[in-house]
Enzyme design. Structure first.
Site, PDB file in Angstrom:
ATOM      1  CG  ASP A   1      -2.186  -0.728   1.069  1.00  0.00           C
ATOM      2  OD1 ASP A   1      -2.467  -1.149  -0.058  1.00  0.00           O
ATOM      3  OD2 ASP A   1      -2.907  -0.896   2.063  1.00  0.00           O
TER       4      ASP A   1
ATOM      5  CE  LYS B   1      -7.686   0.022  -2.510  1.00  0.00           C
ATOM      6  NZ  LYS B   1      -8.754  -0.574  -1.684  1.00  0.00           N
TER       7      LYS B   1
ATOM      8  CG  MET C   1      -8.966   7.057   6.135  1.00  0.00           C
ATOM      9  SD  MET C   1      -9.712   5.547   5.480  1.00  0.00           S
ATOM     10  CE  MET C   1     -10.743   5.057   6.875  1.00  0.00           C
TER      11      MET C   1
END
Length: 253
Positions: free
Chosen positions: A47, A69, A184
């Site tokens: 990641d 991502k 987030m």
């Protein structure tokens, strides 16, 4: 029996997928078990927030697949990640799925485990230091402290409070006195702050935003619940960042 200081490889006969939580980003904060798994890997699927510095030290024969991502940019679908893991494992490879933080804390680690189990692929889990606790600690903020708070809550802020898909009881959270740690949540911080204030949390509640936690570029912005959205915009803060809300922020230096 005395403990050995020598790091040995994980069993070489393991052929499957190891889900490794890599910690908040600093390569020194991955667990010993995580390092062992990396050293024994044939393939590493990584990641964006994993400790990527470690990848440069791997044997050149190890295949590294980047499935990063990036917010509002490059995106690898979870189904494609699952497919890659199953495909490489079925080819007889020892696969490491390297994630940032802990894979089971908003990291979709359990989704991957279920997909691998459904495909009949052997899988094991190595937990990592969650950024929800480790990043505030590195910034000098304890998420709990005797006489100050008796609870802390970790919340995903990837959806705004009015989103129909949100599973969070924002009015309920607003009534709690403890620490809130938001992951987030940079994009929706203003809306989240407004929902908490509407629910009864004081606009003067201390808040902190910790950017690039554990990395050389780490910085901390001290704010308040009422000023959170404007301060994030004014400081041009981009993910990754951890937001801490509560009286424990006042303990930071």
């Amino acid at each position: 029996m005395p403990r050995s200081n020598t790091i040995t490889l994980a069993p070489s006969d393991f052929r499957g997928v190891t889900l490794v939580g890599g910690g908040p980003g600093d390569a020194d904060l991955i667990t010993v078990a995580g390092i062992k798994a990396l050293l024994a890997a044939d393939v590493v699927v990584t990641d964006r927030l994993a400790p990527r510095e470690l990848l440069a030290d791997l044997d050149p024969s190890i295949e590294v697949i980047d499935v990063a991502k990036v917010p509002r940019s490059r995106f690898t679908a979870q189904e494609e990640i699952n497919r890659l893991l199953v495909e490489r494992a079925r080819a007889g490879k020892n696969v490491v799925r390297l994630k940032g933080g802990d894979g089971y804390v908003f990291g979709r680690g359990f989704e991957e485990l279920l997909a691998l189990q459904e495909a009949g692929v052997p899988v094991r889990v190595i937990p990592g230091l969650s950024s929800s606790i480790s990043v505030p600690a590195l910034a000098g903020i304890p998420v709990t402290h005797r006489g100050v708070v008796h609870e802390f809550t970790v919340v995903s802020g990837h959806l705004p409070p009015d989103h129909p898909g949100s599973l969070i009881d924002w009015p309920g959270l607003a009534q709690m006195r403890g620490t809130l740690v938001l992951l987030m949540a940079v994009e929706n911080a203003g809306a989240i702050a407004a929902a908490l204030i509407d629910g009864g949390r004081s606009a003067d509640t201390p808040a902190a935003v910790i950017c690039d936690g554990s990395l050389p570029t780490e910085r901390t912005i001290i704010s308040s619940l009422g000023g959170l959205g404007s301060d994030i915009a004014g400081e041009n803060i981009e993910p990754p960042a951890i937001i801490v809300i509560g009286e424990v922020v006042t303990l930071a230096g």
